[in-house]
Motif scaffolding. Structure first.
Motif, short mmCIF file in Angstrom:
data_model
loop_
_atom_site.label_atom_id
_atom_site.label_comp_id
_atom_site.label_asym_id
_atom_site.label_seq_id
_atom_site.Cartn_x
_atom_site.Cartn_y
_atom_site.Cartn_z
N ILE A 124 9.20 -60.18 -1.20
CA ILE A 124 10.28 -61.12 -1.50
C ILE A 124 10.28 -62.16 -0.39
O ILE A 124 9.97 -61.83 0.76
CB ILE A 124 11.65 -60.40 -1.59
N ASN A 125 10.63 -63.37 -0.70
CA ASN A 125 10.69 -64.44 0.31
C ASN A 125 11.62 -64.02 1.46
O ASN A 125 12.83 -63.88 1.26
CB ASN A 125 11.20 -65.73 -0.33
N PRO A 126 11.09 -63.81 2.67
CA PRO A 126 11.93 -63.36 3.79
C PRO A 126 13.06 -64.33 4.12
O PRO A 126 14.11 -63.91 4.60
CB PRO A 126 10.92 -63.28 4.96
N LYS A 159 1.19 -69.20 2.82
CA LYS A 159 1.80 -68.81 4.09
C LYS A 159 1.80 -67.31 4.35
O LYS A 159 1.73 -66.86 5.50
CB LYS A 159 3.24 -69.34 4.15
N TRP A 160 1.88 -66.50 3.29
CA TRP A 160 2.14 -65.08 3.49
C TRP A 160 1.07 -64.13 2.96
O TRP A 160 0.97 -63.00 3.43
CB TRP A 160 3.48 -64.71 2.82
N ALA A 161 0.29 -64.54 2.00
CA ALA A 161 -0.64 -63.62 1.33
C ALA A 161 -1.66 -63.02 2.29
O ALA A 161 -2.15 -61.90 2.07
CB ALA A 161 -1.36 -64.34 0.19
N SER A 162 -1.99 -63.74 3.35
CA SER A 162 -3.00 -63.25 4.29
C SER A 162 -2.45 -62.28 5.33
O SER A 162 -3.21 -61.72 6.13
CB SER A 162 -3.65 -64.44 5.01
N ASP A 168 3.18 -70.88 -4.70
CA ASP A 168 2.24 -71.50 -3.77
C ASP A 168 2.62 -71.14 -2.33
O ASP A 168 1.73 -70.95 -1.49
CB ASP A 168 2.25 -73.02 -3.94
N GLU A 169 3.92 -71.07 -2.05
CA GLU A 169 4.36 -70.76 -0.69
C GLU A 169 3.84 -69.38 -0.25
O GLU A 169 3.38 -69.22 0.89
CB GLU A 169 5.89 -70.78 -0.60
#
Length: 523
Positions: free
Chosen positions: A51-53, A41-44, A36-37
């Motif tokens: 990978i989670n920064p 937060k990042w997909a756009s 979900d994160e």
């Protein structure tokens, strides 16, 4: 989730190298992309991280892999500075910020992953990798200095070499990875420096460059330019100064021959046509603004005229307050007010100090300096006091030089081995004499070249006589002035020289980029 699907999400080219890297991190990539994160937060993002920064440990990370996986630059920097060359970012602001405790990591138009590979082209991929490495080095240095202060019981308020790090973005590489590189930069706090385009061109045309490579008689390959005791400082500096696409290619002898018949290279007004199309260095601000727009939030806008002369100190106080940097000491006001560019074109300069080398003026006997003598010479670097690299990794020996030497503007440094070499009898006496002669030569050469500088009026006269150049420049400026036109039109309205240019070009037809023989980079 397949490799093809992952590449599609990350906008990554599907090839063997990228496939191998993605498979190596698949156990981290798949759950992250399904989280979900990531979706919230990042997909756009233009180039979403695979990978989670926040889970990346850059201490042991492979920068190439980080690039492939779209990992943003680690936030070891506090802000960015962007703009074009010729506005004072490199010659002035870079040094002023250093004196205030901020050190840059610069994007380079010549960046390569392997500098020795002649076939490799400069790339934004290489910039990412090199800048990550530089950020890590500065972070480690900063942490080591903090531990040293703590160990030695130094007070928290005592000044460290630097307290802030920033990204300097005034070089540009227009390759297919440009959008990706700039999307990985957090430009939420930025300093943007602008200048009247005609004054900008004037500065570029007058800007001397130095030939960086020379050849010794006993050397098979070209070596970095350096001086030795038998090098006449003035003649050596005169021999390596060039003006890109200008005086160095000018055939008019009256522009090249100085007193005594020696060859001199002078600025050439024709280089306007070169500079206005050199998008790696100049007139690319609209492109940078668009590429950084995804993260630009708080912009401190300054004009070159804001940090020239007596206004410079107040300007730097304003900039420091904006970025949370300690207010510069009032003793720096005089340094800020001086002309920054007098000697910066010559520096840094390496001097090979060898006790067996004869002196250029005959005051000390000895042998001619040869390539083989480099090994046993002290490696001394004369640099600007505003150059962060001057003493961060070398020993500052400036205090031992007083005759004609001003520590406020220049620094002399040496590595550890050179300090031992300098202990030889008469070595320091020779070095002091040579440094004095070198500084006098730099002043003399600068004054000599200053006489041939062009003015804004000269630039306008050139455009009056060259309608095609006007069409091209107007086309380029349509992109370059994007930000100011949209957000600060009053600045453009107050550009005295640019308004005169518009009057000259008011009846010109727009450039037809479809014509044969017309080549203008389309950003």
């Amino acid at each position: 989730m397949t490799v093809e699907q992952i590449c599609h999400i990350g906008k990554i080219e599907l090839n063997d190298e990228n496939t191998h890297i993605i498979k190596s991190y698949a156990e981290h990539i798949v759950p992250w992309l399904e989280s979900d994160e990531f979706r919230e937060k990042w997909a756009s993002k233009a180039y979403p991280p695979l990978i989670n920064p926040e889970k990346i440990d850059f201490e042991g990370a492979n920068a190439l892999h980080a690039w492939t996986l779209n990992i943003p630059f680690p936030k070891y920097y506090d802000f960015v500075v962007f703009g074009s060359h010729g506005v004072g970012i490199t010659t002035a602001m870079n040094g002023y910020l250093w004196l205030c405790g901020a050190v840059p990591v610069g994007l380079s138009r010549t960046a390569k992953i392997d500098d020795k590979d002649e076939d490799e082209k400069p790339s934004n991929k290489a910039n990412y990798i090199n800048m990550i490495k530089a950020l890590m080095l500065l972070k480690s240095y900063k942490e080591a200095q903090a531990k040293k202060r703590e160990k030695n019981g130094e007070k928290e308020g005592e000044k460290m070499p630097f307290s802030h790090i920033y990204l300097r973005l005034n070089d540009f590489i227009a390759d297919s990875d440009a959008k990706k590189l700039y999307s990985l930069i957090d430009a939420s706090k930025a300093l943007y420096i602008v200048r009247d385009p005609i004054s900008n061109l004037k500065s570029l045309v007058n800007n001397p460059q130095m030939i960086k490579l020379i050849k010794y008689d006993d050397s098979k390959e070209l070596q970095d330019f350096a001086l030795s005791f038998d090098s006449n400082p003035k003649q050596s500096l005169e021999a390596v100064i060039i003006y890109p696409q200008g005086g160095s290619f000018e055939k008019k002898k009256e522009q090249r021959v100085g007193e005594g018949g020696e060859i001199h290279v002078r600025p050439c007004i024709d280089s306007i046509d070169y500079w206005m199309l050199d998008n790696a260095q100049t007139f690319h601000d609209g492109v940078l603004f668009n590429l950084l727009s995804g993260s630009l939030k708080n912009i401190k806008l300054k004009q070159t005229s804001d940090f020239i002369g007596q206004k410079a100190y107040d300007c730097m106080c304003d900039i420091c307050e904006f970025f949370g940097i300690s207010k510069p000491d009032e003793s720096l006001a005089e340094i800020f007010s001086k002309r920054a560019a007098n000697s910066v074109g010559f520096l840094p300069i390496m001097i090979y100090a060898n006790n067996k080398t004869k002196f250029f003026d005959g005051s000390y006997s000895g042998d001619k300096f040869e390539y083989k003598d480099i090994k046993n010479s002290a490696k001394i670097i004369l640099s600007s006091a505003m150059d962060p690299l001057a003493t961060l990794s070398r020993y500052d020996i400036s205090e031992y030089f007083t005759d004609g030497f001003d520590e406020n503007f220049m620094r002399l440094s040496a590595d550890a081995n050179s300090l031992v070499t300098l202990l030889a009898p008469n070595m320091m006496t020779k070095l002091r004499a040579y440094i004095k002669a070198l500084i006098e030569a730099m002043d003399a050469v600068f004054k000599e070249h200053y006489k041939y500088r062009f003015s804004e009026d000269d630039v306008l006269e050139y455009f009056k006589a060259h309608p095609k150049s006007r069409q091209v420049f107007s086309y380029v400026l349509n992109q370059h002035l994007t930000f100011l036109r949209a957000h600060k039109p009053e600045i453009i309205a107050n550009y005295t020289w640019y308004q005169k240019y518009l009057e000259i070009a008011k009846d010109d037809d727009p450039l037809d980029t479809t014509q044969n023989g017309v080549s203008v980079t389309n950003f």
